[in-house]
Design a protein around this motif. Structure first.
Motif, PDB file in Angstrom:
ATOM      1  N   MET A  95       0.849  -1.190   0.000  1.00  0.00           N
ATOM      2  CA  MET A  95       0.000   0.000   0.000  1.00  0.00           C
ATOM      3  C   MET A  95       0.892   1.250   0.000  1.00  0.00           C
ATOM      4  N   GLU A  96       0.551   2.191  -0.871  1.00  0.00           N
ATOM      5  CA  GLU A  96       1.335   3.447  -0.931  1.00  0.00           C
ATOM      6  C   GLU A  96       0.403   4.632  -1.081  1.00  0.00           C
ATOM      7  N   PHE A  97       0.723   5.729  -0.462  1.00  0.00           N
ATOM      8  CA  PHE A  97      -0.093   6.940  -0.649  1.00  0.00           C
ATOM      9  C   PHE A  97       0.719   8.194  -0.314  1.00  0.00           C
ATOM     10  N   ASN A  98       0.244   9.319  -0.841  1.00  0.00           N
ATOM     11  CA  ASN A  98       0.873  10.613  -0.548  1.00  0.00           C
ATOM     12  C   ASN A  98       0.074  11.342   0.530  1.00  0.00           C
ATOM     13  N   ALA A  99       0.778  12.038   1.396  1.00  0.00           N
ATOM     14  CA  ALA A  99       0.093  12.807   2.444  1.00  0.00           C
ATOM     15  C   ALA A  99       1.068  13.833   3.002  1.00  0.00           C
ATOM     16  N   ARG A 100       0.510  14.761   3.794  1.00  0.00           N
ATOM     17  CA  ARG A 100       1.377  15.699   4.513  1.00  0.00           C
ATOM     18  C   ARG A 100       1.556  15.203   5.939  1.00  0.00           C
ATOM     19  N   ARG A 101       2.778  15.247   6.430  1.00  0.00           N
ATOM     20  CA  ARG A 101       3.051  14.803   7.804  1.00  0.00           C
ATOM     21  C   ARG A 101       2.324  15.718   8.786  1.00  0.00           C
ATOM     22  N   TYR A 102       1.755  15.128   9.827  1.00  0.00           N
ATOM     23  CA  TYR A 102       1.026  15.920  10.828  1.00  0.00           C
ATOM     24  C   TYR A 102       1.977  16.773  11.671  1.00  0.00           C
ATOM     25  N   ASP A 103       3.258  16.360  11.727  1.00  0.00           N
ATOM     26  CA  ASP A 103       4.165  17.047  12.651  1.00  0.00           C
ATOM     27  C   ASP A 103       4.891  18.234  12.024  1.00  0.00           C
ATOM     28  N   ASN A 104       5.114  18.209  10.691  1.00  0.00           N
ATOM     29  CA  ASN A 104       5.804  19.358  10.084  1.00  0.00           C
ATOM     30  C   ASN A 104       5.184  19.789   8.745  1.00  0.00           C
ATOM     31  N   ASN A 105       4.073  19.145   8.390  1.00  0.00           N
ATOM     32  CA  ASN A 105       3.316  19.507   7.190  1.00  0.00           C
ATOM     33  C   ASN A 105       4.040  19.193   5.876  1.00  0.00           C
ATOM     34  N   GLU A 106       5.171  18.497   5.948  1.00  0.00           N
ATOM     35  CA  GLU A 106       5.899  18.167   4.712  1.00  0.00           C
ATOM     36  C   GLU A 106       5.191  17.067   3.935  1.00  0.00           C
ATOM     37  N   PRO A 107       5.137  17.226   2.582  1.00  0.00           N
ATOM     38  CA  PRO A 107       4.528  16.153   1.786  1.00  0.00           C
ATOM     39  C   PRO A 107       5.465  14.947   1.686  1.00  0.00           C
ATOM     40  N   VAL A 108       4.887  13.759   1.858  1.00  0.00           N
ATOM     41  CA  VAL A 108       5.695  12.524   1.801  1.00  0.00           C
ATOM     42  C   VAL A 108       4.909  11.442   1.084  1.00  0.00           C
ATOM     43  N   ARG A 109       5.629  10.458   0.576  1.00  0.00           N
ATOM     44  CA  ARG A 109       4.984   9.249   0.046  1.00  0.00           C
ATOM     45  C   ARG A 109       5.276   8.145   1.062  1.00  0.00           C
ATOM     46  N   ILE A 110       4.212   7.514   1.541  1.00  0.00           N
ATOM     47  CA  ILE A 110       4.374   6.473   2.564  1.00  0.00           C
ATOM     48  C   ILE A 110       4.088   5.114   1.938  1.00  0.00           C
ATOM     49  N   ARG A 111       4.993   4.176   2.171  1.00  0.00           N
ATOM     50  CA  ARG A 111       4.753   2.810   1.697  1.00  0.00           C
ATOM     51  C   ARG A 111       4.647   1.881   2.902  1.00  0.00           C
TER      52      ARG A 111
END
Ligand code: ZN
Length: 387
Positions: free
Chosen positions: A1-17
């Motif tokens: 499973m993979e998706f893009n989101a902004r981190r809750y702690d610093n708002n940086e966009p990341v792709r999480i796998r």
């Protein structure tokens, strides 16, 4: 499973796998401005105090494993992946029955066993005074009894990890010592204790306050009193019900400033009537009213609440609007700090961590958040993932 989101702690966009139960990769994305609408990803919530849901209480005498499961399931839709079903003051028989049904539900369903990180026994060794007693039935309030407690612990399959006790109760300090020795966390609550009782309880190993500022007299001596004493004691982490009804924002602000957000925990203290429409409900020990504004009160008055009608997510949303807290700290207070206090796995957005995550959408303003999905141990348990 993979998706893009902004981190809750610093708002940086990341792709999480995610692979299996764990986070396999967190890859930063080049922020070219196209990611503003991405959901926010945060660790899922961990709530220590859930009394029931949808008209079912964990303490009711006709509880069955099926009823337990029906209370547990909706919590995925509130962003919760770990929780403590909570039994309050009751007869020995009903407590034995309740803990046994919870154990059976966990033995039946793997997802339930993962969700139930422990159980919380709130009572019956509490203050009998009106006010501190809250909605706990007076006839079942009694002196602390370690042998009696052993029966409940056995019925639960060793799941009781948190006990709320009033330290001035007969036998409480000895009970605290033995419980702490057995690895159980002790929280002070529903108490009319004098400052010395609170100090003795902390010396004996108590480390928390249960819904500080609630389960208290309507009117108390200005000082000293049990609220100041617990606030000032750095050995106590404060549990706070941030549903907007139990505590005014000014009180939460003061408590958070004194303790630091890192020593505060958010709980919803959901009543068995959470999720029920407004009306009068005849519960076995008590008549309870669900009000139009969502409050759950002891029937016939408006001062004493009987748990809340709010979810953990509601409480995070309300707390996040207090400038001293904000969304990041509110999420941590309802998640990782709970895990930390119980020496359970702390979930951070890092490779190798357990994939218990939530995705949130911002609403019209920054703080009107909405849950899009809940992932527990790598599996989508609520909503959907936006790829
Ligand atoms: Zn309580």
């Amino acid at each position: 499973m993979e998706f893009n989101a902004r981190r809750y702690d610093n708002n940086e966009p990341v792709r999480i796998r995610i692979e299996g139960e764990r986070i396999a990769a967190v890859t930063p994305l080049q922020d070219d401005g196209s990611f503003a609408a991405l959901p926010i990803v945060a660790p899922a919530f961990y709530d220590l105090q859930i009394n029931g849901h949808g008209g079912i209480w964990f303490g009711q005498s006709d509880l069955t494993p099926e009823k337990v499961l029906s209370v547990l399931k909706p919590h995925f839709s509130f962003g919760v992946t770990r929780m403590f079903p909570t039994l309050i003051t009751n007869s020995n028989e009903n407590l034995l029955h309740g803990f046994e049904q919870i154990r059976k539900a966990c033995e039946q369903e793997k997802w339930a066993d993962q969700l139930v990180a422990g159980c919380h026994l709130e009572g019956p060794y509490l203050s009998g005074e009106d006010g501190p007693r809250g909605a706990h039935p007076k006839e079942h309030i009694r002196p602390a009894n370690w042998d009696e407690f052993q029966g409940w612990q056995e019925a639960s399959g060793g799941r009781i990890r948190l006990v709320t006790i009033a330290p001035e109760t007969e036998g409480a300090i000895e009970f605290i010592r033995r419980a702490v020795e057995a690895g159980i966390t002790i929280s002070l609550g529903h108490t009319a204790a004098e400052p010395d009782d609170i100090k003795r309880a902390v010396d004996a190993g108590a480390t928390m306050s249960t819904h500080l500022g609630n389960g208290a007299h309507g009117t108390i001596r200005r000082h000293p009193n049990y609220i100041w004493e617990q606030l000032a004691n750095d050995g106590l982490t404060a549990g706070l019900i941030t549903d907007g009804h139990h505590l005014p924002a000014s009180v939460v602000k003061c408590m958070v400033r004194v303790k630091g957000t890192e020593n505060c925990i958010i709980t919803c203290d959901a009543s068995g009537l959470a999720g029920c429409p407004p009306g009068l409900y005849h519960e076995p020990d008590l008549d309870v009213e669900v009000l139009e504004d969502g409050r759950v009160v002891v029937a016939g008055q408006r001062q004493y609440l009987a748990g809340s009608g709010a979810s953990t997510l509601d409480c995070v949303r309300w707390a996040s609007q207090i400038p001293e807290i904000g969304l990041k700290s509110a999420c941590d207070m309802a998640g990782n700090q709970v895990a930390h206090h119980f020496s359970d796995e702390e979930i951070t957005l890092e490779v190798g961590k357990r994939a218990d995550l939530i995705c949130l959408a911002r609403g019209e303003t920054d703080v009107t958040i909405r849950l899009i999905s809940t992932i527990a141990q790598g599996e989508i348990c609520y909503g959907e993932i936006i790829h």
